[in-house]
Design an enzyme around this catalytic site. Structure first.
Site, PDB file in Angstrom:
ATOM      1  N   ASP A  38      10.899  -8.082  -2.203  1.00  0.00           N
ATOM      2  CA  ASP A  38      11.560  -8.717  -1.328  1.00  0.00           C
ATOM      3  C   ASP A  38      10.919 -10.144  -1.305  1.00  0.00           C
ATOM      4  O   ASP A  38       9.862 -10.298  -1.609  1.00  0.00           O
ATOM      5  CB  ASP A  38      11.422  -8.190  -0.043  1.00  0.00           C
ATOM      6  CG  ASP A  38      11.679  -8.909   1.356  1.00  0.00           C
ATOM      7  OD1 ASP A  38      13.082  -9.417   1.283  1.00  0.00           O
ATOM      8  OD2 ASP A  38      11.273  -9.193   2.231  1.00  0.00           O
ATOM      9  N   ASP A  40      11.365 -13.033   1.800  1.00  0.00           N
ATOM     10  CA  ASP A  40      11.180 -13.538   3.238  1.00  0.00           C
ATOM     11  C   ASP A  40      10.245 -12.397   3.895  1.00  0.00           C
ATOM     12  O   ASP A  40      10.563 -11.426   4.229  1.00  0.00           O
ATOM     13  CB  ASP A  40      12.546 -13.730   4.018  1.00  0.00           C
ATOM     14  CG  ASP A  40      13.471 -15.148   3.349  1.00  0.00           C
ATOM     15  OD1 ASP A  40      12.741 -16.010   3.337  1.00  0.00           O
ATOM     16  OD2 ASP A  40      14.420 -14.740   3.149  1.00  0.00           O
ATOM     17  N   GLU A  85      17.954  -6.316  14.256  1.00  0.00           N
ATOM     18  CA  GLU A  85      17.453  -6.089  12.791  1.00  0.00           C
ATOM     19  C   GLU A  85      16.068  -5.319  12.903  1.00  0.00           C
ATOM     20  O   GLU A  85      15.997  -4.467  12.086  1.00  0.00           O
ATOM     21  CB  GLU A  85      17.229  -7.280  12.030  1.00  0.00           C
ATOM     22  CG  GLU A  85      16.630  -7.261  10.648  1.00  0.00           C
ATOM     23  CD  GLU A  85      16.025  -8.529   9.902  1.00  0.00           C
ATOM     24  OE1 GLU A  85      16.582  -9.735  10.524  1.00  0.00           O
ATOM     25  OE2 GLU A  85      15.329  -8.184   8.912  1.00  0.00           O
ATOM     26  N   SER A 153      16.333 -10.518  -2.579  1.00  0.00           N
ATOM     27  CA  SER A 153      16.439 -11.126  -1.205  1.00  0.00           C
ATOM     28  C   SER A 153      17.856 -11.375  -0.612  1.00  0.00           C
ATOM     29  O   SER A 153      18.816 -11.749  -1.237  1.00  0.00           O
ATOM     30  CB  SER A 153      15.793 -12.469  -1.327  1.00  0.00           C
ATOM     31  OG  SER A 153      15.934 -13.429  -0.379  1.00  0.00           O
ATOM     32  N   ALA A 154      17.897 -10.983   0.618  1.00  0.00           N
ATOM     33  CA  ALA A 154      18.954 -11.292   1.472  1.00  0.00           C
ATOM     34  C   ALA A 154      18.827 -12.557   2.043  1.00  0.00           C
ATOM     35  O   ALA A 154      19.677 -13.096   2.941  1.00  0.00           O
ATOM     36  CB  ALA A 154      19.018 -10.269   2.700  1.00  0.00           C
ATOM     37  N   LYS A 202      20.788  -3.563   0.469  1.00  0.00           N
ATOM     38  CA  LYS A 202      20.346  -3.924  -0.823  1.00  0.00           C
ATOM     39  C   LYS A 202      20.340  -2.689  -1.963  1.00  0.00           C
ATOM     40  O   LYS A 202      20.343  -2.856  -3.083  1.00  0.00           O
ATOM     41  CB  LYS A 202      18.574  -3.989  -0.557  1.00  0.00           C
ATOM     42  CG  LYS A 202      18.406  -5.501   0.056  1.00  0.00           C
ATOM     43  CD  LYS A 202      16.715  -5.918   0.355  1.00  0.00           C
ATOM     44  CE  LYS A 202      17.029  -7.303   0.868  1.00  0.00           C
ATOM     45  NZ  LYS A 202      15.369  -7.776   0.766  1.00  0.00           N
ATOM     46  N   ASP A 227       9.174  -5.865   3.655  1.00  0.00           N
ATOM     47  CA  ASP A 227       8.786  -6.017   4.958  1.00  0.00           C
ATOM     48  C   ASP A 227       9.604  -5.301   5.903  1.00  0.00           C
ATOM     49  O   ASP A 227       9.442  -5.454   7.130  1.00  0.00           O
ATOM     50  CB  ASP A 227       8.603  -7.404   5.543  1.00  0.00           C
ATOM     51  CG  ASP A 227       9.650  -8.020   5.508  1.00  0.00           C
ATOM     52  OD1 ASP A 227      10.426  -8.339   4.810  1.00  0.00           O
ATOM     53  OD2 ASP A 227       9.907  -8.487   6.962  1.00  0.00           O
TER      54      ASP A 227
HETATM   55  P1  TMP Z   1      15.188 -10.110   3.604  1.00  0.00           P
HETATM   56  O1  TMP Z   1      13.703 -10.593   3.772  1.00  0.00           O
HETATM   57  O2  TMP Z   1      15.216  -8.471   3.827  1.00  0.00           O
HETATM   58  O3  TMP Z   1      15.732 -10.668   2.117  1.00  0.00           O
HETATM   59  O4  TMP Z   1      16.032 -10.793   4.638  1.00  0.00           O
HETATM   60  C1  TMP Z   1      16.027 -12.128   5.050  1.00  0.00           C
HETATM   61  C2  TMP Z   1      15.738 -12.417   6.573  1.00  0.00           C
HETATM   62  O5  TMP Z   1      16.324 -13.639   6.745  1.00  0.00           O
HETATM   63  C3  TMP Z   1      15.966 -11.576   7.400  1.00  0.00           C
HETATM   64  O6  TMP Z   1      14.809 -10.963   8.017  1.00  0.00           O
HETATM   65  C4  TMP Z   1      16.959 -12.089   8.411  1.00  0.00           C
HETATM   66  C5  TMP Z   1      16.484 -13.701   8.233  1.00  0.00           C
HETATM   67  N1  TMP Z   1      17.754 -14.485   8.581  1.00  0.00           N
HETATM   68  C6  TMP Z   1      17.272 -15.746   9.167  1.00  0.00           C
HETATM   69  O7  TMP Z   1      16.204 -15.803   9.626  1.00  0.00           O
HETATM   70  N2  TMP Z   1      18.519 -16.386   9.526  1.00  0.00           N
HETATM   71  C7  TMP Z   1      19.631 -16.062   9.377  1.00  0.00           C
HETATM   72  O8  TMP Z   1      20.766 -17.118   9.609  1.00  0.00           O
HETATM   73  C8  TMP Z   1      20.207 -15.070   8.525  1.00  0.00           C
HETATM   74  C9  TMP Z   1      21.507 -14.619   8.074  1.00  0.00           C
HETATM   75  C10 TMP Z   1      18.993 -14.095   8.228  1.00  0.00           C
HETATM   76 MG    MG Z   2      11.915  -9.882   4.241  1.00  0.00          MG
END
Ligand code: TMP
Ligand code: MG
Length: 289
Positions: A38, A40, A85, A153-154, A202, A227
């Protein structure tokens, strides 16, 4: 076996099993290994000097590319959906519609801001984004050993690529699956490409990208870094998988989430802002110390 596994930040449900997986991966060697991570709050820091670090979305949210009104709306979304979340009392199924709603609303707001592609690099430069301590050894080691690193990554692909590029570690072995921006002929954001990736879909993303995994079909061992509990399924598209070692960063709401992280991740890193453990595990698997 690996001194870093005795750091106070490390917890394991079954230490013996972890050691067996690592030994088996070491015997199979670097050519059988791939790393799926991942971005972030896994490759980037969660906090630095007591201050929260931004996600790739937050880098945009906090930037001069976004109007004050829009910043306020994005902040309201974060305050509303982030607690969902990370809420350990809700199931993933319960969280799903909320995550789709959050991402859809946030992307819509970003599109309204007519973000310019040519300003992204500067915005990343001016942000507080930081890769975790030890990131260079992590990326360089994988490059040197020819081990593919898939970042799943999201967040926002264009932004996270820029973070990695500015740290000089966007090596040729790195592949990214993420939400990429679609710019019009004038370089203005007009949409996001492809299927939306949020924290908890994912697995579907991995299964849609099995083409990528087929290229790696001799790499039966996976080191997975995440994470969020949504990151646990990132390796589900890997075929004929032998061993998966899951390392989870537990950054926030440590006490109430520890049990669920210990039950699902093989190694849990509690408020650990470094890559020390992944680096040590990698060194061991690839034949170093
Ligand atoms: P990930 O780390 O699982 O890929 O997800 C990305 C992170 O981004 C998730 O913890 C939520 C965050 N996020 C924001 O901080 N701002 C936003 O506008 C959105 C849609 C997600
Ligand atoms: Mg993350």
């Amino acid at each position: 076996m690996i001194p870093e596994l005795s750091k106070p930040s490390v917890s394991m449900r079954d230490r013996k099993r972890v050691e067996e997986i690592i030994q088996s991966m070491r015997r199979a060697g670097p050519r059988a290994l791939q790393v799926i991570s991942d971005f972030d709050m896994t490759l980037t820091r969660f906090a630095h000097n007591g201050k929260r670090c931004p996600t790739s979305h937050n880098i945009l949210d906090n930037s001069k590319l976004i109007s004050e009104d829009c910043k306020k709306s994005l902040k309201e979304l974060l305050n509303m959906y982030y607690p969902i979340e990370i809420d350990s009392s809700r199931t993933v199924e319960e969280k799903l519609p909320h995550m789709v709603e959050w991402w859809t609303k946030a992307h819509k707001l970003l599109i309204q801001q007519k973000i310019r592609k040519d300003l992204l690099a500067q915005v990343v430069k001016e942000s507080d984004a930081m890769l975790r301590e030890g990131y260079k050894a992590f990326f360089d080691q994988l490059q040197e050993q020819d081990i593919p690193l898939l970042i799943f990554s999201a967040g926002v692909g264009d932004v996270l690529e820029e973070v990695i590029r500015q740290c000089d570690v966007f090596h040729s072995n790195v592949r990214v699956f993420s939400n990429y921006m679609d710019f019009d002929e004038n370089g203005i954001l007009q949409a996001f490409k492809g299927q939306l990736i949020h924290t908890y879909n994912k697995r579907e993303g991995a299964l849609l990208n099995t083409g990528h995994f087929q290229e790696l079909q001799d790499r039966h061992n996976v080191l997975l870094l995440g994470d969020s509990l949504g990151d646990l399924t990132m390796a589900d598209g890997v075929q004929n998988v032998e061993k998966v070692l899951k390392i989870g960063y537990l950054n926030d709401k440590v006490e109430e989430r520890k049990e669920s992280y210990l039950a699902t991740y093989d190694i849990v890193l509690e408020k650990d802002e470094t890559m020390d453990v992944p680096n040590a595990v990698l060194r061991h698997i690839t034949g170093g110390q």
